[in-house]
Scaffold this motif. Sequence first.
Motif, PDB file in Angstrom:
ATOM      1  N   ASP A  95       1.942  29.470  -8.020  1.00  0.00           N
ATOM      2  CA  ASP A  95       1.438  29.904  -6.790  1.00  0.00           C
ATOM      3  C   ASP A  95       1.390  28.662  -5.865  1.00  0.00           C
ATOM      4  O   ASP A  95       1.151  29.018  -3.891  1.00  0.00           O
ATOM      5  N   TYR A  96       0.164  27.857  -6.101  1.00  0.00           N
ATOM      6  CA  TYR A  96      -0.656  27.061  -5.641  1.00  0.00           C
ATOM      7  C   TYR A  96      -0.485  25.424  -5.214  1.00  0.00           C
ATOM      8  O   TYR A  96      -1.118  24.848  -4.918  1.00  0.00           O
ATOM      9  N   LEU A  97       0.542  24.861  -5.971  1.00  0.00           N
ATOM     10  CA  LEU A  97       0.991  24.114  -5.615  1.00  0.00           C
ATOM     11  C   LEU A  97       2.339  23.497  -4.247  1.00  0.00           C
ATOM     12  O   LEU A  97       2.820  22.546  -4.859  1.00  0.00           O
ATOM     13  N   ASN A  98       2.885  24.817  -3.996  1.00  0.00           N
ATOM     14  CA  ASN A  98       3.547  24.378  -3.104  1.00  0.00           C
ATOM     15  C   ASN A  98       3.646  22.955  -2.117  1.00  0.00           C
ATOM     16  O   ASN A  98       4.373  22.779  -1.351  1.00  0.00           O
ATOM     17  N   ASP A  99       2.238  22.667  -1.455  1.00  0.00           N
ATOM     18  CA  ASP A  99       1.944  21.312  -0.515  1.00  0.00           C
ATOM     19  C   ASP A  99       1.803  19.764  -1.368  1.00  0.00           C
ATOM     20  O   ASP A  99       1.734  19.145  -0.285  1.00  0.00           O
ATOM     21  N   VAL A 100       2.016  19.639  -2.801  1.00  0.00           N
ATOM     22  CA  VAL A 100       1.952  19.534  -3.793  1.00  0.00           C
ATOM     23  C   VAL A 100       3.489  18.054  -4.147  1.00  0.00           C
ATOM     24  O   VAL A 100       4.614  18.684  -4.124  1.00  0.00           O
ATOM     25  N   LYS A 101       3.218  16.855  -3.796  1.00  0.00           N
ATOM     26  CA  LYS A 101       3.886  16.216  -4.432  1.00  0.00           C
ATOM     27  C   LYS A 101       5.240  16.534  -5.811  1.00  0.00           C
ATOM     28  O   LYS A 101       4.389  16.356  -6.725  1.00  0.00           O
ATOM     29  N   LYS A 264       1.536   7.484  -0.628  1.00  0.00           N
ATOM     30  CA  LYS A 264       0.821   7.668  -1.626  1.00  0.00           C
ATOM     31  C   LYS A 264      -0.318   8.714  -0.347  1.00  0.00           C
ATOM     32  O   LYS A 264      -1.060   9.783  -1.659  1.00  0.00           O
ATOM     33  N   ASN A 265      -0.513   8.267   0.063  1.00  0.00           N
ATOM     34  CA  ASN A 265      -1.426   9.295   1.260  1.00  0.00           C
ATOM     35  C   ASN A 265      -1.026  10.185   2.154  1.00  0.00           C
ATOM     36  O   ASN A 265      -1.979  10.782   2.458  1.00  0.00           O
ATOM     37  N   GLY A 266       0.557  10.757   2.504  1.00  0.00           N
ATOM     38  CA  GLY A 266       0.745  10.545   3.484  1.00  0.00           C
ATOM     39  C   GLY A 266       1.420  10.692   4.333  1.00  0.00           C
ATOM     40  O   GLY A 266       1.513  11.290   5.224  1.00  0.00           O
ATOM     41  N   LYS A 267       0.299   9.611   4.467  1.00  0.00           N
ATOM     42  CA  LYS A 267      -0.177   9.417   6.010  1.00  0.00           C
ATOM     43  C   LYS A 267       1.619   7.513   6.307  1.00  0.00           C
ATOM     44  O   LYS A 267       1.739   6.837   5.404  1.00  0.00           O
ATOM     45  N   LEU A 268       1.597   8.036   7.341  1.00  0.00           N
ATOM     46  CA  LEU A 268       2.722   7.090   7.989  1.00  0.00           C
ATOM     47  C   LEU A 268       1.430   5.240   8.007  1.00  0.00           C
ATOM     48  O   LEU A 268       0.713   5.747   9.008  1.00  0.00           O
ATOM     49  N   ARG A 269       2.595   4.512   7.960  1.00  0.00           N
ATOM     50  CA  ARG A 269       1.896   2.811   8.506  1.00  0.00           C
ATOM     51  C   ARG A 269       3.026   1.699   9.617  1.00  0.00           C
ATOM     52  O   ARG A 269       3.598   1.637   8.476  1.00  0.00           O
ATOM     53  N   LYS A 270       2.511   1.456  10.230  1.00  0.00           N
ATOM     54  CA  LYS A 270       3.094  -0.053  10.723  1.00  0.00           C
ATOM     55  C   LYS A 270       2.624  -1.519  10.554  1.00  0.00           C
ATOM     56  O   LYS A 270       1.735  -1.379  10.951  1.00  0.00           O
ATOM     57  N   ILE A 271       3.506  -2.277   9.784  1.00  0.00           N
ATOM     58  CA  ILE A 271       3.111  -3.086   9.635  1.00  0.00           C
ATOM     59  C   ILE A 271       4.420  -4.445  10.815  1.00  0.00           C
ATOM     60  O   ILE A 271       5.266  -3.945  10.828  1.00  0.00           O
ATOM     61  N   VAL A 272       3.349  -5.473  10.776  1.00  0.00           N
ATOM     62  CA  VAL A 272       4.254  -6.463  11.214  1.00  0.00           C
ATOM     63  C   VAL A 272       3.891  -8.037  10.615  1.00  0.00           C
ATOM     64  O   VAL A 272       2.949  -8.567  10.816  1.00  0.00           O
ATOM     65  N   PRO A 273       5.128  -7.351   9.689  1.00  0.00           N
ATOM     66  CA  PRO A 273       5.103  -8.447   8.593  1.00  0.00           C
ATOM     67  C   PRO A 273       5.391 -10.236   9.934  1.00  0.00           C
ATOM     68  O   PRO A 273       5.962 -10.516  10.628  1.00  0.00           O
ATOM     69  N   ALA A 274       5.071 -10.925   8.446  1.00  0.00           N
ATOM     70  CA  ALA A 274       5.395 -12.496   9.416  1.00  0.00           C
ATOM     71  C   ALA A 274       6.983 -13.045   9.783  1.00  0.00           C
ATOM     72  O   ALA A 274       7.822 -11.710   8.842  1.00  0.00           O
ATOM     73  N   ASP A 275       7.367 -13.378  10.225  1.00  0.00           N
ATOM     74  CA  ASP A 275       8.754 -13.364  10.818  1.00  0.00           C
ATOM     75  C   ASP A 275       9.693 -14.027   9.209  1.00  0.00           C
ATOM     76  O   ASP A 275      10.752 -13.602   9.210  1.00  0.00           O
ATOM     77  N   PHE A 276       9.027 -14.764   8.273  1.00  0.00           N
ATOM     78  CA  PHE A 276       9.722 -15.282   7.021  1.00  0.00           C
ATOM     79  C   PHE A 276      10.527 -14.085   6.366  1.00  0.00           C
ATOM     80  O   PHE A 276      11.810 -13.897   6.230  1.00  0.00           O
ATOM     81  N   VAL A 277      10.111 -12.608   6.784  1.00  0.00           N
ATOM     82  CA  VAL A 277      10.328 -11.529   6.126  1.00  0.00           C
ATOM     83  C   VAL A 277      11.310 -10.769   6.945  1.00  0.00           C
ATOM     84  O   VAL A 277      12.029 -10.043   5.894  1.00  0.00           O
ATOM     85  N   MET A 278      10.939 -10.571   7.951  1.00  0.00           N
ATOM     86  CA  MET A 278      12.232  -9.906   9.068  1.00  0.00           C
ATOM     87  C   MET A 278      13.377 -10.263   8.825  1.00  0.00           C
ATOM     88  O   MET A 278      14.622 -10.381   8.982  1.00  0.00           O
ATOM     89  N   ASP A 279      12.900 -12.522   8.859  1.00  0.00           N
ATOM     90  CA  ASP A 279      14.623 -13.167   8.681  1.00  0.00           C
ATOM     91  C   ASP A 279      15.434 -12.877   6.836  1.00  0.00           C
ATOM     92  O   ASP A 279      16.391 -12.386   6.894  1.00  0.00           O
ATOM     93  N   LEU A 280      14.758 -12.360   6.133  1.00  0.00           N
ATOM     94  CA  LEU A 280      14.715 -12.152   4.729  1.00  0.00           C
ATOM     95  C   LEU A 280      15.341 -10.521   5.331  1.00  0.00           C
ATOM     96  O   LEU A 280      16.849 -10.099   4.373  1.00  0.00           O
TER      97      LEU A 280
END
Length: 399
Positions: A95-101, A264-280
């Motif tokens: 009854d008490y874990l409704n908001d848990v993953k 893991k912490n329930g939050k969104l995050r935006k990252i800007v990786p190196a161009d090498f990663v975007m090419d991949l």
Amino acid sequence: MPRGKKSGRAVSGDGSIRKKKVVKRNGKEYTYWEGRYTSGFDPETGKQKQHSISGKTQAEVAQKLREITAEIGQGIFQEACKLTVGQWMTVWEQDYLNDVKPKTIESYRRQIKLHIVPALGGARLEKLTSPMIQHFYNSCSKEGLSPKSVKNIHGVLHKALQQAVAIGYLRNNPSDACTLPRVERKELKPLDDDAIRRFLEAVEGHPFETLYLVTLFTGMRQGEVLGLTWDCVDFESGSLLISKQLQYITGENNHRVYQLASTKNGKLRKIVPADFVMDLLRKQWSRQAEWRLRAGPAWEDSGLVFTNELGEHLVPFTVYKKFKKLVREIGLPESRFHDLRHSYAVAAIRSGDDIKTVQGNLGHATAAFTLDVYGHVTDQMKRDSADRMQKFIRSISGQ
């Protein structure tokens, strides 16, 4: 004690204290004090609801009695919970874990089933004490459970008992006063420059080459990179939105059910990786388009960036097993998949990224935590700075 004038019955909240003696089997006498009080009348029988409390001294019982009778007088008294610890754990998890993953709930249930209920399940919730819980934790350690495992068990039990406090089943949380074995943080083993070079050579042409390299140069967790979807890849701005992770829970007949869950912490995050990663990732997009055409109706449109040739999610254990085979081949058998994340963090700090930026890219809750984990890197940077300053001093002083 005062009595009701008309009925002759004890007034609700009335209390009395008396000394009691118990003779044990060995003939020794045990003395304690008992306080008795009433909390009103049972609506069905009309009889008084009588309760008792006990303590080692008269003063201790008197203090407890004053607190209880005051609560009765104020109308905020709640009767003691009659549930056992095992019964309460069942109520709590249902009854008490409704908001848990789901994955976290599965972990909680495992701790409850394997450890908490076998040891404490039969005890009355209201009779549970700190020494009882401490003895349980100590027994876990003696049986070979690691300090981290004991800490996890405590985390589950403490949350459940705290909820019991919140709803009035307990006056306080008896696990608050317990001490836990010290958890020593494992030494980080990020790949150094030479190891990264060898890894890059070994991974070339590997089926998971792009997956491993994106992980190494973004610091994403395994679940996050496996749960990355194309709608979170922005080629125009060169950024990635980390919003979910691939997890599994054990279903019926031990069948694993995979699903996308929050980070893991329930939050969104935006990252800007190196161009090498975007090419991949652009190459991965093209590769997946070819797979889609080849598979035809058999293609599963999961939306995931990293899939097999039918569009289905990858299996985390397979990804890990293939990684371990690779690092063994280059002489790094102790390296873990998570060390790719550590390697990114160390490389970022050494390259000059400030701690706040590294924290944001890794998805840590605070910069202090990032500093705590990677403090040894900043220490090395301080030494390097001192060496550079020493060279500068020599250059201008002629020494």
